[in-house]
Design a protein around this motif. Sequence first.
Motif, PDB file in Angstrom:
ATOM      1  N   HIS A 194       0.845  -1.187   0.000  1.00 47.66           N
ATOM      2  CA  HIS A 194       0.000   0.000   0.000  1.00 47.66           C
ATOM      3  C   HIS A 194       0.884   1.243   0.000  1.00 47.66           C
ATOM      4  O   HIS A 194       2.100   1.153   0.183  1.00 47.66           O
ATOM      5  N   HIS A 196       0.522   5.460   1.646  1.00 48.91           N
ATOM      6  CA  HIS A 196      -0.326   6.374   2.417  1.00 48.91           C
ATOM      7  C   HIS A 196       0.195   7.781   2.164  1.00 48.91           C
ATOM      8  O   HIS A 196       1.212   8.202   2.703  1.00 48.91           O
ATOM      9  N   SER A 239       5.984   9.221   1.018  1.00 48.90           N
ATOM     10  CA  SER A 239       4.554   8.900   1.058  1.00 48.90           C
ATOM     11  C   SER A 239       4.042   8.309  -0.249  1.00 48.90           C
ATOM     12  O   SER A 239       3.057   7.571  -0.256  1.00 48.90           O
ATOM     13  N   ASP A 266      -6.059   4.887   6.824  1.00 45.19           N
ATOM     14  CA  ASP A 266      -5.917   5.861   5.747  1.00 45.19           C
ATOM     15  C   ASP A 266      -4.753   5.445   4.841  1.00 45.19           C
ATOM     16  O   ASP A 266      -3.639   5.931   4.967  1.00 45.19           O
ATOM     17  N   MET A 267      -5.018   4.505   3.970  1.00 46.43           N
ATOM     18  CA  MET A 267      -3.992   4.034   3.043  1.00 46.43           C
ATOM     19  C   MET A 267      -4.648   3.627   1.734  1.00 46.43           C
ATOM     20  O   MET A 267      -5.847   3.372   1.677  1.00 46.43           O
TER      21      MET A 267
END
Length: 276
Positions: A194, A196, A239, A266-267
């Motif tokens: 992932h 973020h 990020s 929150d990803m």
Amino acid sequence: MEVRQASNAKDVKYYTTERLREEFHIANLFTKDNVRMVYSHIDRIITAGIMPVCQTLQLEAGKELAADYFLQRREMGCINIGGKGIITVDGKEYEMNPRDGMYIGMGNKEITFRSVDENAPAKFYVSSCPAHTSYPIVKIDITKAKKVPCGSVEECNKRVINQYIHPEVIKSCQLAMGLTQLEIGSNWNTMPCHTHDRRMEVYLYLDMGENDVVFHMMGEPTETRHIIMHNEEAVISPSWSIHSGVGTKNYSFIWAMCGENQEFTDMDHIQTKDLL
């Protein structure tokens, strides 16, 4: 204190192996009676390795922070990955056994580190980021960290996440920090992967043998790269980058995050079939 600039994802796709390591890889964190610090302009995180053997070491601000003391405008987390040590904060001592953690809030002035036994020195791994208010000092024993089992043997990623500095454990401004331990037979971390976009992250890989490595995967999902990681080396993850790894055997890693929020959900998840 070494200072590193932020890197643009459009440029990173053209980096050589040497340039990738120069920008994101952190080696030689723990050397005898030394404080090694790397200041990254990515969310202004500081990654430090502190290894007192014969001396007591003090955390100094340095000219790079333009501050009277290190935590004048910052907060920090620390996990001891070595032998037993002592952290002293403004005259109060805290015993730090192996794998014990600690949160120290903004405004604490004099912070020193020492080992109990120079033949088994402590190794204090520190993450620090800017803070806007002060929260209390909290000592977090490894037994008191929140443990989150996850993964599976079938997917080669069975592990336990030990959350030290986390909204469900203690209060901090923006720093989050913990230790993930992979079980024997598992060697993948954070896969499926992932990003973020509102937080950056730094990994410290540890519990690895002399001839073991982790292939740390980074880059945009469609422009992936890898960096070879050895024991007790750290890697900076912007990020926009994925941050996964696969080792030659099981290992552990300390993760530290800072940025816009502390929401772990929150990803942006990436399906493995979409990686390039």
